[in-house]
Design a protein around this motif. Structure first.
Motif, mmCIF file in Angstrom:
data_model
loop_
_atom_site.group_PDB
_atom_site.id
_atom_site.type_symbol
_atom_site.label_atom_id
_atom_site.label_comp_id
_atom_site.label_asym_id
_atom_site.label_seq_id
_atom_site.Cartn_x
_atom_site.Cartn_y
_atom_site.Cartn_z
ATOM 1 N N SER A 1 0.860 -1.186 0.000
ATOM 2 C CA SER A 1 0.000 0.000 0.000
ATOM 3 C C SER A 1 0.898 1.239 0.000
ATOM 4 N N VAL A 2 0.751 2.069 -1.033
ATOM 5 C CA VAL A 2 1.573 3.277 -1.168
ATOM 6 C C VAL A 2 0.675 4.488 -1.408
ATOM 7 N N PRO A 3 1.091 5.681 -0.966
ATOM 8 C CA PRO A 3 0.306 6.880 -1.246
ATOM 9 C C PRO A 3 0.195 7.097 -2.761
ATOM 10 N N CYS B 1 -1.860 4.971 -10.205
ATOM 11 C CA CYS B 1 -1.344 3.836 -9.447
ATOM 12 C C CYS B 1 -0.412 3.006 -10.327
ATOM 13 N N PRO B 2 0.604 2.399 -9.708
ATOM 14 C CA PRO B 2 1.512 1.562 -10.494
ATOM 15 C C PRO B 2 0.825 0.296 -11.004
ATOM 16 N N THR B 3 1.426 -0.344 -12.005
ATOM 17 C CA THR B 3 0.907 -1.585 -12.576
ATOM 18 C C THR B 3 0.707 -2.617 -11.475
ATOM 19 N N GLY B 4 -0.467 -3.265 -11.460
ATOM 20 C CA GLY B 4 -0.768 -4.283 -10.460
ATOM 21 C C GLY B 4 -1.381 -3.733 -9.188
ATOM 22 N N PHE B 5 -1.586 -2.411 -9.117
ATOM 23 C CA PHE B 5 -2.182 -1.766 -7.945
ATOM 24 C C PHE B 5 -3.520 -1.143 -8.318
ATOM 25 N N CYS C 1 -2.725 3.454 -3.180
ATOM 26 C CA CYS C 1 -2.752 2.413 -4.201
ATOM 27 C C CYS C 1 -2.395 1.122 -3.475
ATOM 28 N N THR C 2 -3.192 0.060 -3.668
ATOM 29 C CA THR C 2 -2.961 -1.191 -2.958
ATOM 30 C C THR C 2 -2.892 -2.373 -3.915
ATOM 31 N N SER C 3 -2.208 -3.427 -3.461
ATOM 32 C CA SER C 3 -2.078 -4.653 -4.247
ATOM 33 C C SER C 3 -2.027 -5.848 -3.307
ATOM 34 N N ASN C 4 -2.552 -6.972 -3.779
ATOM 35 C CA ASN C 4 -2.469 -8.219 -3.013
ATOM 36 C C ASN C 4 -1.234 -9.033 -3.375
ATOM 37 N N PHE D 1 13.206 -4.778 -9.235
ATOM 38 C CA PHE D 1 12.038 -3.908 -9.343
ATOM 39 C C PHE D 1 12.008 -3.300 -10.741
ATOM 40 N N ARG D 2 10.822 -2.913 -11.214
ATOM 41 C CA ARG D 2 10.707 -2.251 -12.511
ATOM 42 C C ARG D 2 9.906 -0.962 -12.356
ATOM 43 N N ALA D 3 10.199 0.002 -13.210
ATOM 44 C CA ALA D 3 9.536 1.310 -13.146
ATOM 45 C C ALA D 3 8.093 1.209 -13.618
ATOM 46 N N SER D 4 7.221 1.910 -12.918
ATOM 47 C CA SER D 4 5.822 2.057 -13.303
ATOM 48 C C SER D 4 5.373 3.428 -12.819
ATOM 49 N N GLY D 5 5.377 4.409 -13.724
ATOM 50 C CA GLY D 5 5.039 5.783 -13.348
ATOM 51 C C GLY D 5 6.047 6.327 -12.345
ATOM 52 N N ASN D 6 5.564 6.816 -11.223
ATOM 53 C CA ASN D 6 6.416 7.401 -10.183
ATOM 54 C C ASN D 6 6.890 6.370 -9.155
ATOM 55 N N TYR D 7 6.744 5.079 -9.478
ATOM 56 C CA TYR D 7 7.035 4.015 -8.529
ATOM 57 C C TYR D 7 8.006 2.992 -9.108
ATOM 58 N N CYS D 8 8.594 2.208 -8.213
ATOM 59 C CA CYS D 8 9.320 0.995 -8.570
ATOM 60 C C CYS D 8 8.490 -0.151 -7.999
ATOM 61 N N VAL D 9 8.189 -1.146 -8.831
ATOM 62 C CA VAL D 9 7.292 -2.242 -8.447
ATOM 63 C C VAL D 9 8.051 -3.557 -8.437
ATOM 64 N N GLY D 10 7.813 -4.360 -7.393
ATOM 65 C CA GLY D 10 8.409 -5.686 -7.281
ATOM 66 C C GLY D 10 7.347 -6.711 -6.945
ATOM 67 N N ASP D 11 7.738 -7.986 -6.966
ATOM 68 C CA ASP D 11 6.821 -9.049 -6.568
ATOM 69 C C ASP D 11 6.591 -8.983 -5.063
ATOM 70 N N GLY D 12 5.564 -9.675 -4.599
ATOM 71 C CA GLY D 12 5.156 -9.594 -3.199
ATOM 72 C C GLY D 12 6.224 -9.913 -2.185
ATOM 73 N N ASP D 13 7.193 -10.773 -2.535
ATOM 74 C CA ASP D 13 8.231 -11.136 -1.569
ATOM 75 C C ASP D 13 9.510 -10.306 -1.736
ATOM 76 N N ASP D 14 9.514 -9.354 -2.677
ATOM 77 C CA ASP D 14 10.669 -8.461 -2.843
ATOM 78 C C ASP D 14 10.672 -7.417 -1.731
ATOM 79 N N TYR D 15 11.858 -6.952 -1.378
ATOM 80 C CA TYR D 15 11.965 -5.896 -0.360
ATOM 81 C C TYR D 15 13.060 -4.921 -0.761
#
Length: 103
Positions: A32-34, A39-43, A50-53, A68-82
């Motif tokens: 969950s991100v402001p 919202c980024p891809t998958g959110f 913006c939220t994702s399961n 992680f990969r770029a999606s708009g103003n965000y970097c997106v990773g899989d659920g177990d990425d940190y």
């Protein structure tokens, strides 16, 4: 006449001490991100967030970290990425990846 002033000063110092000793938390990847633009891809939008399961995201600062990969103003990773925004050296167990620390 000066004792109340000294007592008040001591109380003020004691009241502020815990706040000064608390470190700032690093901004880290989350499901969950402001919302910042779209919202980024998958959110999906949920109020002002913006939220994702199944995905995590964090604000994009320069290039996205490894995994992680770029999606708009965000970097997106899989659920177990940190990842977290790096401020100096990375904490134990994390390694530097550009402006981030990653697991």
């Amino acid at each position: 006449m000066f004792k109340p002033l000294i007592a008040l000063s001591s109380a003020a110092i004691i009241a502020l001490a815990p706040m000064a000793a608390t470190p700032a938390m690093a901004q880290s990847s989350s499901s969950s991100v402001p919302k910042d633009g779209s919202c980024p891809t998958g959110f999906k939008q949920s109020g002002s967030n913006c939220t994702s399961n199944s995905k995590v995201a964090l604000p994009k600062i320069g290039s996205c970290p490894t995994g992680f990969r770029a999606s708009g103003n965000y970097c997106v990773g899989d659920g177990d990425d940190y990842a977290e925004v790096r401020d100096g050296s990375c904490p134990s167990g994390l390694k530097a990846s550009g402006r981030y620390c990653v697991k």
